[in-house]
Write an enzyme that holds these catalytic residues in place. Structure first.
Site, short mmCIF file in Angstrom:
data_model
loop_
_atom_site.label_atom_id
_atom_site.label_comp_id
_atom_site.label_asym_id
_atom_site.label_seq_id
_atom_site.Cartn_x
_atom_site.Cartn_y
_atom_site.Cartn_z
N TYR A 50 -10.75 -13.64 12.64
CA TYR A 50 -10.55 -14.04 14.03
C TYR A 50 -11.14 -15.42 14.31
CZ TYR A 50 -9.32 -9.16 14.23
OH TYR A 50 -8.72 -7.95 13.98
N CYS B 186 -2.35 7.54 12.00
CA CYS B 186 -1.51 6.59 11.27
C CYS B 186 -0.21 7.17 10.75
CB CYS B 186 -2.31 5.98 10.12
SG CYS B 186 -3.75 5.04 10.71
N LYS C 179 -11.15 -4.13 2.96
CA LYS C 179 -11.45 -4.14 4.39
C LYS C 179 -12.45 -3.04 4.70
CE LYS C 179 -9.25 -3.53 8.91
NZ LYS C 179 -8.01 -3.21 9.66
N GLU D 215 -8.16 3.00 -6.32
CA GLU D 215 -7.16 2.80 -5.27
C GLU D 215 -6.32 1.56 -5.55
OE1 GLU D 215 -6.37 4.58 -2.64
OE2 GLU D 215 -8.07 5.93 -2.26
N ARG E 153 -9.85 -1.59 17.77
CA ARG E 153 -9.16 -0.44 18.37
C ARG E 153 -8.95 -0.64 19.86
NH1 ARG E 153 -12.16 4.23 14.66
NH2 ARG E 153 -10.98 3.68 12.77
N CYS F 276 1.79 -0.03 10.10
CA CYS F 276 1.10 1.24 10.32
C CYS F 276 1.68 1.87 11.59
CB CYS F 276 -0.41 1.02 10.44
SG CYS F 276 -1.39 2.54 10.27
N SER G 93 -13.06 -7.06 13.14
CA SER G 93 -13.43 -7.31 14.53
C SER G 93 -14.92 -7.11 14.79
CB SER G 93 -12.62 -6.40 15.45
OG SER G 93 -12.87 -5.03 15.17
N LYS H 187 -9.50 0.30 1.95
CA LYS H 187 -9.82 0.24 3.39
C LYS H 187 -10.76 1.39 3.71
CE LYS H 187 -7.65 0.33 7.97
NZ LYS H 187 -6.36 0.41 8.69
N CYS I 244 -0.62 3.67 13.87
CA CYS I 244 -1.69 4.07 14.80
C CYS I 244 -1.52 3.46 16.18
CB CYS I 244 -3.06 3.73 14.22
SG CYS I 244 -3.30 1.98 13.81
N ARG J 179 -10.47 9.03 11.07
CA ARG J 179 -9.53 8.71 10.00
C ARG J 179 -10.15 8.89 8.61
NH1 ARG J 179 -7.75 3.75 13.64
NH2 ARG J 179 -6.21 4.82 14.92
#
Length: 337
Positions: free
Chosen positions: A323, A134, A257, A242, A213, A124, A284, A203, A126, A225
């Site tokens: 994570y 993006c 996501k 999609e 971010r 990407c 996150s 997404k 961004c 976005r």
């Protein structure tokens, strides 16, 4: 008279009474090899910059990221996903196209450290644009927007740079129309027809991305976005459309996501395409909110984390980007949930 098959003849607690029986009849399993660890990489050497909103994670220079990759291999995780923070940003994110840029450096360091560990690169712009969107911008209908088709050309170039550096898998995340087809064409033309594409196919424009971010230094400097990421209130069928388009363009794996608020979408994708490898990103915000509650003593982190990840697997995900990947490997080694 009791009907046949009713209490007290049928006592479902019999299958829960002993831990050994519970393990024997468990139907949803977590394994380290299902987990992908995200890593945030920045230029330099010996750099380890804490991410305040994501306890336990840091921005790392390539040499220290390589240490994480080695540990990933030792723990038997499924691989790593790399996100780059460049030295310089510009309107088009040209730093992302440099063969000696931060992601190529990180890929080479990872492969030198542990050649057997799967290296996936997020694709990407961004993190690389000075406006945080993006792709390059344009004026359309009296408003500023990401130039979809100009971004496709750049995504193809970025993918080839990553493949040349040794990436094992490319994961485009920008939700640009036609991105998978453009990347597939560029990779094939450059001799990388064997490199699979893991598309961020569904997404959502989610509020769960805040800590990321900060970690990736990728917050948009204006607007949001929502003109290219999916609306959280859209019907599940919109996500299926999609995904269908991305598969038609050549996606080898697809992703939903975030994960936790979109388990229904994960389930429908699995039902519709049982043969397609399906990833989910335990993002996150999902991680940080549990960390914050655990730090205050409100929740028990291990129990909640494993419960969340089990729910994602139960919904149908084959692969989880999380994570908690390293913690999961340690927890499962101690005792299965």
């Amino acid at each position: 008279m009791q009907a046949e098959g009713m209490f007290p003849t049928v006592r479902l607690r019999r299958l829960r009474y002993l831990p050994a029986v519970r393990r024997l009849v468990r139907q949803v399993h977590l394994q380290p090899e299902q987990m992908i660890l995200p890593l945030f990489v920045r230029p330099g050497r010996g750099v380890k910059k804490e991410i305040p909103s994501m306890p336990g994670h840091c921005q790392l220079s390539p040499d220290l990221a390589a240490d994480e990759v080695r540990e990933t291999g030792r723990l038997g995780l499924g691989g790593v996903m790399l996100f780059g923070i460049p030295e310089q940003k510009d309107p088009e994110g040209r730093e992302a196209l440099r063969p000696d840029g931060i992601i190529p450096q990180a890929i080479r360091a990872a492969k030198d450290a542990a050649p057997e560990v799967l290296v996936i690169t997020d694709l990407c712009f961004c993190e690389y644009t000075d406006h945080g969107h993006c792709g390059p911008l344009c004026q359309r209908g009296g408003r500023t927007d990401v130039d979809n088709d100009a971004t496709l050309e750049l995504l193809g170039q970025q993918a080839v740079v990553h493949a040349q550096a040794g990436a094992d898998m490319i994961a485009p995340s920008g939700m640009m129309d036609g991105m998978v087809g453009a990347i597939r064409k560029a990779l094939d033309a450059a001799g990388f027809a064997h490199i699979p594409i893991l598309s961020y196919a569904a997404k959502y424009a989610s509020g769960f991305y805040g800590p990321f971010r900060e970690a990736a230094e990728s917050a948009p400097h204006f607007g949001d976005r929502r003109s290219y990421q999916m609306a959280p209130a859209s019907r599940t069928e919109a996500a299926l459309r999609e995904i269908q388009l991305d598969l038609a363009e050549g996606a080898d794996l697809v992703m939903v996501k975030p994960a936790l608020a979109y388990l229904d979408v994960i389930r429908e994708v699995r039902r519709r395409w049982p043969e397609v490898p399906l990833a989910a990103y335990n993002v996150s915000g999902e991680y940080s909110m549990v960390k914050a509650a655990a730090e205050r003593g409100w929740l028990e982190e291990k129990q909640i984390a494993l419960e969340i990840l089990t729910a994602i697997r139960r919904a149908g995900a084959d692969i989880i980007i999380t994570y908690w990947a390293k913690e999961v490997a340690h927890w499962l080694a101690e005792a299965p949930p």
